[in-house]
Each structure stands twice: as structure tokens, then as C-alpha cells.
Design an enzyme around this catalytic site. Sequence first.
Site, PDB file in Angstrom:
ATOM      1  N   THR A   8       0.805  -1.081   0.171  1.00 29.50           N
ATOM      2  CA  THR A   8       0.077   0.027  -0.012  1.00 29.50           C
ATOM      3  C   THR A   8       0.951   1.362   0.085  1.00 29.50           C
ATOM      4  OG1 THR A   8      -1.768   1.056   1.023  1.00 29.50           O
ATOM      5  CG2 THR A   8      -0.203   0.173   2.508  1.00 29.50           C
ATOM      6  N   ALA A  11      -1.061   6.179   3.293  1.00 33.87           N
ATOM      7  CA  ALA A  11      -0.659   6.757   4.501  1.00 33.87           C
ATOM      8  C   ALA A  11      -1.265   6.392   5.836  1.00 33.87           C
ATOM      9  CB  ALA A  11      -0.338   8.262   4.686  1.00 33.87           C
ATOM     10  N   HIS A  12      -2.660   6.366   5.910  1.00 32.57           N
ATOM     11  CA  HIS A  12      -3.366   5.990   7.145  1.00 32.57           C
ATOM     12  C   HIS A  12      -3.223   4.599   7.397  1.00 32.57           C
ATOM     13  CE1 HIS A  12      -5.660   9.813   6.965  1.00 32.57           C
ATOM     14  NE2 HIS A  12      -5.672   9.697   5.714  1.00 32.57           N
ATOM     15  N   LYS A  13      -3.371   3.876   6.268  1.00 33.89           N
ATOM     16  CA  LYS A  13      -3.056   2.275   6.587  1.00 33.89           C
ATOM     17  C   LYS A  13      -1.737   1.854   7.275  1.00 33.89           C
ATOM     18  CE  LYS A  13      -6.353   0.248   3.166  1.00 33.89           C
ATOM     19  NZ  LYS A  13      -6.387  -0.855   2.094  1.00 33.89           N
ATOM     20  N   ASP A  69      -7.331  -6.350   2.037  1.00 31.94           N
ATOM     21  CA  ASP A  69      -8.471  -5.666   1.408  1.00 31.94           C
ATOM     22  C   ASP A  69      -9.491  -5.734   2.213  1.00 31.94           C
ATOM     23  OD1 ASP A  69      -9.812  -4.441  -0.709  1.00 31.94           O
ATOM     24  OD2 ASP A  69     -10.536  -6.429  -1.512  1.00 31.94           O
ATOM     25  N   PHE A 149     -10.624   7.264   7.743  1.00 29.87           N
ATOM     26  CA  PHE A 149     -10.587   7.450   6.468  1.00 29.87           C
ATOM     27  C   PHE A 149     -11.591   6.827   5.857  1.00 29.87           C
ATOM     28  CE2 PHE A 149      -7.570   4.423   7.490  1.00 29.87           C
ATOM     29  CZ  PHE A 149      -7.744   3.443   6.502  1.00 29.87           C
ATOM     30  N   GLY A 150     -12.122   6.736   4.854  1.00 31.47           N
ATOM     31  CA  GLY A 150     -13.187   5.890   4.197  1.00 31.47           C
ATOM     32  C   GLY A 150     -14.530   6.214   4.938  1.00 31.47           C
ATOM     33  N   TYR A 151     -15.201   5.010   5.322  1.00 31.29           N
ATOM     34  CA  TYR A 151     -16.554   4.983   5.802  1.00 31.29           C
ATOM     35  C   TYR A 151     -16.484   5.596   7.434  1.00 31.29           C
ATOM     36  CZ  TYR A 151     -18.124   2.862   1.462  1.00 31.29           C
ATOM     37  OH  TYR A 151     -18.115   2.627   0.163  1.00 31.29           O
TER      38      TYR A 151
END
Length: 193
Positions: A8, A11-13, A69, A149-151
Site C-alpha cells: 500500500t 498513509a493512513h493504513k 483488502d 478515512f473511508g467510511y
Amino acid sequence: MDKLVFATNNAHKLDEVRAILGSDVEVLSLNDIGCNADIPETADTLEGNALLKARFVASRYGVDCFADDTGLEVAALGGAPGVYSARFAGPACDSAENVRKLLGLLHDADDRSARFRTVVALIRGGEEHCFEGTVGGTIARTPAGCGGFGYDPVFVPEGHDRTFAELPPAEKNRISHRARAVAKLADFLRGKE
């Protein structure tokens, strides 16, 4: 110390995973190994996509690596968006548009139960291993919080009254789907599994 590439450049992950694995593992990003390829995610399962990404990096760069994922599975939507979570509102859409679409579809829904599910695929020494983590919760009616981030702004994990985006990162990292999958990865790397 183990050295693994995390497939990946998010940066958050990277921050989340590095915090969870701590000093036991040096986690490198795709950027760290000079990989700027758009790795295909064409499988119809989370496990399939995680394996595709890990195999791509391992075969082209000759490194031990892992990939993940993640999907948000919403009961009222029959498990959607699931494997299509990142591109739910369309391939060129961002997280805000995905959240808007989700809230629009759930506008009148009474059942707002959902779960986040992450699959981490590890390729180490040529062997493949998969680890899964899930966290149940509900979808809030409006976004809240500025973290994550995301949802994250609309997902309220079980046992909490705030969204993932409202929780301090350390608290989220203790209970999240990714944290649970990465904890299993960490146990495996430490020989506990």
C-alpha cells in the site's frame, strides 16, 4: 527484526499497521521499494484481492510482503458494498462520494447494522497465509468526526456511541477490523499461531 513490505501507499493504513505491529516488524511501503504500479484488484472476494496484491509485489520485487483488502458489509444492502467499497460510487469517486451514496441508499432503512471485514494476505518465504478481522456496528445517519478515512465517519462500532472517525486513533487501533486481522498476522510472525 522482520522486514515486510505492506502493499500500500495509503498513509493512513501504514500508520495504523505500523502502530499495531510496533517494533517487531519494519514495515515498508510500496513507495519504499520503488513500486508505483497500479496493482489490479479484480477478484470478487476480499481474500482474492489481498492475495492478488501480495502476489504481484512478491513476484515482481522478490520481497516478503503482505496486502489487505477491506470491505464494508451492510445488512440492508445485502452485504454491499463489500469488495466494491473503495469504488462504490464509481471508479473515479472519493470516500466522501462513497459515503453520500451509502447514506442515500440507507435513507429510510431501519436496519443499519453493518460490519467491516479485512483480510490480510501474507507471502513470506514463498508461503501464503491469510488472516481475517471483523468488527460489527451500525451506520450513523450523518457523518461525524474528522479522524480515520473511508467510511469511518459513518461507522459506529459495537459497544460505542461514536464513529470510528471520532475515536482516538489508539482506541480505534485496538478494536478495528484491520487491527484484528493485523493482530493475527503479528501473532503468526511471533510464532504464536
